[in-house]
Design an enzyme around this catalytic site. Structure first.
Site, PDB file in Angstrom:
ATOM      1  N   GLU A   1     -10.764 -11.001  -0.827  1.00 62.57           N
ATOM      2  CA  GLU A   1     -10.423 -10.168   0.331  1.00 62.57           C
ATOM      3  C   GLU A   1     -11.702  -9.632   0.951  1.00 62.57           C
ATOM      4  O   GLU A   1     -12.225  -8.601   0.515  1.00 62.57           O
ATOM      5  CB  GLU A   1      -9.543  -8.992  -0.106  1.00 62.57           C
ATOM      6  CG  GLU A   1      -8.347  -9.417  -0.906  1.00 62.57           C
ATOM      7  CD  GLU A   1      -7.207  -8.411  -0.854  1.00 62.57           C
ATOM      8  OE1 GLU A   1      -7.311  -7.390  -0.163  1.00 62.57           O
ATOM      9  OE2 GLU A   1      -6.205  -8.666  -1.517  1.00 62.57           O
TER      10      GLU A   1
ATOM     11  N   LYS B   1       0.862  -1.196   0.000  1.00 58.79           N
ATOM     12  CA  LYS B   1       0.000   0.000   0.000  1.00 58.79           C
ATOM     13  C   LYS B   1       0.903   1.252   0.000  1.00 58.79           C
ATOM     14  O   LYS B   1       1.937   1.234  -0.654  1.00 58.79           O
ATOM     15  CB  LYS B   1      -0.989  -0.054   1.169  1.00 58.79           C
ATOM     16  CG  LYS B   1      -1.752  -1.403   1.169  1.00 58.79           C
ATOM     17  CD  LYS B   1      -2.878  -1.495   2.134  1.00 58.79           C
ATOM     18  CE  LYS B   1      -3.507  -2.890   2.022  1.00 58.79           C
ATOM     19  NZ  LYS B   1      -4.671  -3.061   2.875  1.00 58.79           N
TER      20      LYS B   1
END
Ligand code: 13P
Length: 249
Positions: free
Chosen positions: A168, A10
């Site tokens: 996810e 990220k």
């Protein structure tokens, strides 16, 4: 099939930290060569680091991927990065349709499918993310939601060679919560059945699990049928913790 142990960093790390991490992984893999019979690493890094990191990339050991790409090929799209650019700097994969892109950038299934097609055109594997929210799971809509996301965001031309699916559940991302092995297994089996029915080579397409995976829960998750690896956020920010997940494979 080797498990794919993928880091999604990220928006974290400095360049120096990123370099240190990948050299550490390569060293660890050298020290524990048996790991590479069962697992391979993928590091999805912030785009500004990809060019430098891909110099460390070794097929079958550790490759480098982007966290997103543009739907467009090239042109006047300020701030965007094309799949061609990712390939140009040595990426093998790109994540598309992550729930953080869906949620904070309003990305819809058709746009995500376009991004995946852009990756295909440039010889990059698309890691296409799907997953339900807590509200949807509580309302028992999780299978319906995932089916819709999957069929609408995975392009018709998806194969085991150009696509990886990542399941996810949004409620598991960054929360420390994970589905029970039974629930994870049920969803992964459901996804396997869907992709086998709708896509060529779907029976061999990798399906990753993502959401609070760490060295404590990875053994159980990675031994669940149809869990072919993990897409790891928080636990990928510490090289020892990340390597410990791979050891579980
Ligand atoms: P966490 O591992 O921090 O829950 O993040 C998972 C994720 O979003 C992987 O893409």
């Amino acid at each position: 099939m080797k498990k794919l142990i993928a880091a999604n960093w990220k928006m974290n790390f400095t360049m120096a930290e990123a370099r240190e991490f990948v050299s550490h992984i390569l060293q660890d893999a050298k020290n524990y060569p048996d790991i590479l019979d069962k697992a391979e690493f993928l590091i999805c890094a912030p785009s500004v680091y990809l060019s430098a990191l891909s110099k460390f990339s070794k097929e079958g050991v550790m490759t480098i991927g982007g966290q997103d790409c543009s739907f467009h090929g090239k042109g006047a799209y300020t701030g965007e990065i094309s799949a061609e650019m990712l390939r140009d700097v040595g990426c093998t994969h790109v994540i598309v349709g992550h729930s953080e892109r869906r949620e904070y950038h309003g990305e819809q299934n058709d746009l995500i499918a376009g991004k995946a097609q852009s990756a295909y055109k440039n010889g990059i594997k698309a890691i296409i993310c799907v997953g339900e929210s807590l509200k949807e799971r509580d309302a028992h809509l999780h299978k319906e939601v995932v089916k819709r996301q999957l069929l609408e965001s995975v392009p018709k031309e998806a194969t085991a060679e150009n696509t990886v699916i990542s399941y996810e559940p949004v409620w598991a991302i960054g929360t420390g919560k994970t589905p029970s092995p039974k629930d994870a297994g049920e969803m992964h089996n459901f996804i396997r059945a869907l992709i086998t029915k709708h896509y060529s080579g779907g029976e061999n397409m990798r399906i990753l699990y993502g959401g609070s995976m760490n060295s404590e829960n990875a053994k159980e998750l990675l031994s669940t049928p149809n869990v072919d690896g993990g897409l790891i956020g928080g636990a990928s920010l510490n090289v020892d913790k990340f390597f410990a997940v791979a050891k579980c494979a």
